[in-house]
Design a protein around this motif. Structure first.
Motif, PDB file in Angstrom:
ATOM      1  N   ALA A 108    -102.937  54.498 -64.232  1.00 36.53           N
ATOM      2  CA  ALA A 108    -102.325  55.804 -64.502  1.00 36.53           C
ATOM      3  C   ALA A 108    -103.292  56.944 -64.190  1.00 36.53           C
ATOM      4  O   ALA A 108    -102.878  58.028 -63.764  1.00 36.53           O
ATOM      5  N   TYR A 109    -104.594  56.706 -64.359  1.00 39.90           N
ATOM      6  CA  TYR A 109    -105.603  57.741 -64.111  1.00 39.90           C
ATOM      7  C   TYR A 109    -106.030  57.766 -62.646  1.00 39.90           C
ATOM      8  O   TYR A 109    -106.692  58.707 -62.216  1.00 39.90           O
ATOM      9  N   TRP A 110    -105.665  56.728 -61.896  1.00 41.55           N
ATOM     10  CA  TRP A 110    -105.997  56.667 -60.461  1.00 41.55           C
ATOM     11  C   TRP A 110    -104.755  56.874 -59.600  1.00 41.55           C
ATOM     12  O   TRP A 110    -104.802  56.693 -58.386  1.00 41.55           O
ATOM     13  N   ASN A 111    -103.651  57.264 -60.202  1.00 39.79           N
ATOM     14  CA  ASN A 111    -102.390  57.400 -59.483  1.00 39.79           C
ATOM     15  C   ASN A 111    -102.536  58.387 -58.317  1.00 39.79           C
ATOM     16  O   ASN A 111    -103.060  59.485 -58.495  1.00 39.79           O
ATOM     17  N   GLY A 112    -102.089  57.977 -57.135  1.00 43.33           N
ATOM     18  CA  GLY A 112    -102.169  58.830 -55.962  1.00 43.33           C
ATOM     19  C   GLY A 112    -103.459  58.718 -55.186  1.00 43.33           C
ATOM     20  O   GLY A 112    -103.565  59.248 -54.070  1.00 43.33           O
ATOM     21  N   ARG A 113    -104.466  58.029 -55.738  1.00 46.23           N
ATOM     22  CA  ARG A 113    -105.770  57.946 -55.075  1.00 46.23           C
ATOM     23  C   ARG A 113    -105.878  56.749 -54.128  1.00 46.23           C
ATOM     24  O   ARG A 113    -106.727  56.729 -53.246  1.00 46.23           O
ATOM     25  N   ASN A 146     -96.398  46.713 -64.530  1.00 46.52           N
ATOM     26  CA  ASN A 146     -95.896  48.076 -64.404  1.00 46.52           C
ATOM     27  C   ASN A 146     -97.029  49.012 -63.988  1.00 46.52           C
ATOM     28  O   ASN A 146     -97.218  49.285 -62.827  1.00 46.52           O
ATOM     29  N   GLY A 147     -97.794  49.500 -64.945  1.00 51.56           N
ATOM     30  CA  GLY A 147     -98.963  50.318 -64.625  1.00 51.56           C
ATOM     31  C   GLY A 147     -98.788  51.807 -64.798  1.00 51.56           C
ATOM     32  O   GLY A 147     -99.743  52.566 -64.648  1.00 51.56           O
ATOM     33  N   PHE A 148     -97.557  52.252 -65.118  1.00 54.16           N
ATOM     34  CA  PHE A 148     -97.341  53.692 -65.270  1.00 54.16           C
ATOM     35  C   PHE A 148     -96.417  53.955 -66.447  1.00 54.16           C
ATOM     36  O   PHE A 148     -95.231  54.220 -66.292  1.00 54.16           O
ATOM     37  N   SER A 149     -96.982  53.868 -67.657  1.00 53.65           N
ATOM     38  CA  SER A 149     -96.228  54.105 -68.880  1.00 53.65           C
ATOM     39  C   SER A 149     -96.134  55.612 -69.156  1.00 53.65           C
ATOM     40  O   SER A 149     -96.742  56.426 -68.459  1.00 53.65           O
ATOM     41  N   GLU A 150     -95.408  55.952 -70.196  1.00 57.54           N
ATOM     42  CA  GLU A 150     -95.306  57.356 -70.614  1.00 57.54           C
ATOM     43  C   GLU A 150     -96.425  57.656 -71.601  1.00 57.54           C
ATOM     44  O   GLU A 150     -96.704  56.869 -72.513  1.00 57.54           O
ATOM     45  N   TYR A 151     -97.075  58.807 -71.449  1.00 49.84           N
ATOM     46  CA  TYR A 151     -98.254  59.159 -72.244  1.00 49.84           C
ATOM     47  C   TYR A 151     -97.979  60.369 -73.143  1.00 49.84           C
ATOM     48  O   TYR A 151     -97.081  61.160 -72.870  1.00 49.84           O
ATOM     49  N   GLU A 152     -98.790  60.474 -74.188  1.00 47.61           N
ATOM     50  CA  GLU A 152     -98.754  61.637 -75.077  1.00 47.61           C
ATOM     51  C   GLU A 152    -100.190  62.074 -75.370  1.00 47.61           C
ATOM     52  O   GLU A 152    -101.140  61.309 -75.156  1.00 47.61           O
ATOM     53  N   SER A 153    -100.352  63.282 -75.886  1.00 48.85           N
ATOM     54  CA  SER A 153    -101.686  63.826 -76.154  1.00 48.85           C
ATOM     55  C   SER A 153    -102.261  63.273 -77.459  1.00 48.85           C
ATOM     56  O   SER A 153    -101.522  63.026 -78.418  1.00 48.85           O
ATOM     57  N   VAL A 154    -103.600  63.090 -77.485  1.00 44.52           N
ATOM     58  CA  VAL A 154    -104.326  62.726 -78.712  1.00 44.52           C
ATOM     59  C   VAL A 154    -105.587  63.585 -78.800  1.00 44.52           C
ATOM     60  O   VAL A 154    -105.957  64.259 -77.838  1.00 44.52           O
ATOM     61  N   GLN A 182    -121.853  37.866 -71.321  1.00 44.00           N
ATOM     62  CA  GLN A 182    -120.539  37.365 -70.935  1.00 44.00           C
ATOM     63  C   GLN A 182    -119.694  38.534 -70.424  1.00 44.00           C
ATOM     64  O   GLN A 182    -120.059  39.696 -70.588  1.00 44.00           O
ATOM     65  N   CYS A 183    -118.548  38.209 -69.809  1.00 44.97           N
ATOM     66  CA  CYS A 183    -117.729  39.300 -69.282  1.00 44.97           C
ATOM     67  C   CYS A 183    -116.245  38.966 -69.373  1.00 44.97           C
ATOM     68  O   CYS A 183    -115.858  37.818 -69.618  1.00 44.97           O
ATOM     69  N   SER A 184    -115.436  39.979 -69.168  1.00 45.04           N
ATOM     70  CA  SER A 184    -113.986  39.814 -69.086  1.00 45.04           C
ATOM     71  C   SER A 184    -113.520  40.386 -67.758  1.00 45.04           C
ATOM     72  O   SER A 184    -114.215  41.196 -67.132  1.00 45.04           O
ATOM     73  N   LEU A 185    -112.345  39.954 -67.322  1.00 39.03           N
ATOM     74  CA  LEU A 185    -111.718  40.474 -66.111  1.00 39.03           C
ATOM     75  C   LEU A 185    -110.360  41.032 -66.497  1.00 39.03           C
ATOM     76  O   LEU A 185    -109.637  40.410 -67.279  1.00 39.03           O
ATOM     77  N   HIS A 186    -109.987  42.192 -65.949  1.00 41.67           N
ATOM     78  CA  HIS A 186    -108.633  42.678 -66.210  1.00 41.67           C
ATOM     79  C   HIS A 186    -108.068  43.444 -65.023  1.00 41.67           C
ATOM     80  O   HIS A 186    -108.796  44.083 -64.259  1.00 41.67           O
ATOM     81  N   ASP A 187    -106.758  43.357 -64.880  1.00 43.77           N
ATOM     82  CA  ASP A 187    -106.003  44.024 -63.831  1.00 43.77           C
ATOM     83  C   ASP A 187    -105.968  45.528 -64.101  1.00 43.77           C
ATOM     84  O   ASP A 187    -105.922  45.953 -65.258  1.00 43.77           O
ATOM     85  N   SER A 188    -105.958  46.324 -63.031  1.00 44.38           N
ATOM     86  CA  SER A 188    -105.989  47.783 -63.190  1.00 44.38           C
ATOM     87  C   SER A 188    -104.762  48.335 -63.906  1.00 44.38           C
ATOM     88  O   SER A 188    -104.780  49.451 -64.410  1.00 44.38           O
ATOM     89  N   ARG A 189    -103.686  47.542 -63.971  1.00 36.52           N
ATOM     90  CA  ARG A 189    -102.434  48.050 -64.555  1.00 36.52           C
ATOM     91  C   ARG A 189    -102.209  47.597 -65.993  1.00 36.52           C
ATOM     92  O   ARG A 189    -101.278  48.057 -66.647  1.00 36.52           O
ATOM     93  N   ILE A 190    -103.054  46.695 -66.508  1.00 34.23           N
ATOM     94  CA  ILE A 190    -102.797  46.154 -67.845  1.00 34.23           C
ATOM     95  C   ILE A 190    -103.061  47.217 -68.915  1.00 34.23           C
ATOM     96  O   ILE A 190    -103.972  48.044 -68.785  1.00 34.23           O
ATOM     97  N   ILE A 191    -102.242  47.218 -69.961  1.00 36.91           N
ATOM     98  CA  ILE A 191    -102.436  48.145 -71.085  1.00 36.91           C
ATOM     99  C   ILE A 191    -103.599  47.640 -71.943  1.00 36.91           C
ATOM    100  O   ILE A 191    -103.607  46.484 -72.379  1.00 36.91           O
TER     101      ILE A 191
END
Length: 243
Positions: A108-113, A146-154, A182-191
């Motif tokens: 969501a923060y890299w959308n369009g890039r 998915n990768g593009f949920s609806e956001y609100e301000s905090v 140790q490390c973890s791996l995660h997809d760019s779209r996962i919440i």
């Protein structure tokens, strides 16, 4: 040489994440990386400890780790042999005051890039022991389709950034508890997200982010941003800092 079994790759593709509970680097190499992080921490000035973004732009010693076989052998079985270095980030939550990371998708923060998010992966390396008590990362399994949920301000003073996903159901959240190294791996779209650190122990991680070079990085949407060709060849006409 792949560091992952076929079962681990399938688990990642189905769930959007994987915990790699082995040491990513040798003890000597991890100590060297930790020293670089501590140097960066000293140089941060008025920035908060969780704001050390793209440190490899100014500290070239980090490329030894980011472009190493140790990490690329972990990434290749998931995104393929043609790998670009997208970004890196030291995320440090100080004892007692470390801010929460709101629920979000990196995409969501890299959308369009970039042209696609299908093959962008983050390796999250534990510089410190990471636990529920000191605000370890959490993911919602299977939310990487998915990768593009609806956001609100905090409140940005209490959180790493000032937006979060609306109406989150966190009942299935998985905590990424990791020992140092140790490390973890995660997809760019996962919440994913993390609680604040209210413990007496610092929680620092180094995120190393990679993309398949079949993904196009749009220059006009990435001013003053650099990517590196980590392994294989370019497939999308991208410009790399090291080619």
């Amino acid at each position: 040489m792949s560091k992952l079994t076929n079962e681990e790759v399938e688990f990642y593709k189905k769930n959007g994440y994987l915990l790699y509970e082995k040491q990513l680097y040798s003890a000597e190499k991890l100590a060297e990386l930790t020293d670089i992080f501590e140097d960066q921490l000293k140089q941060k000035g008025s920035k908060l400890s969780d704001e050390l973004d793209t440190p490899h732009f100014r500290e070239e010693r980090l490329l030894k780790f980011l472009l190493s076989d140790e990490v690329l052998d972990l990434v290749e079985p998931i995104i393929g042999p043609n790998i670009g270095l997208w970004s890196s980030h030291f995320i440090c939550k100080d004892p007692f005051i470390g801010r929460a990371t709101p629920w979000h998708e990196d995409s969501a923060y890299w959308n369009g890039r970039v042209s696609s998010f299908d093959k962008i992966i983050t390796v999250w390396l534990a510089i410190d022991h990471s636990s529920k008590e000191n605000g370890c990362m959490q993911v919602i399994p299977g939310t990487h389709t998915n990768g593009f949920s609806e956001y609100e301000s905090v409140d940005g003073s209490q959180n790493l950034f000032n937006t979060q996903i609306k109406n989150m159901d966190t009942s299935t959240a998985v905590h990424f508890e990791l020992q140092r190294g140790q490390c973890s791996l995660h997809d760019s779209r996962i919440i994913h997200g993390a609680d604040p650190n209210k413990s007496e122990n610092r929680r620092c991680g180094y995120t190393m982010r990679y993309f398949s070079t079949e993904t196009q990085v749009y220059p006009e949407k990435n001013p003053n941003f650099k990517v590196w060709l980590a392994r294989g060849q370019d497939l999308a006409g991208n410009t790399y800092a090291n080619v």
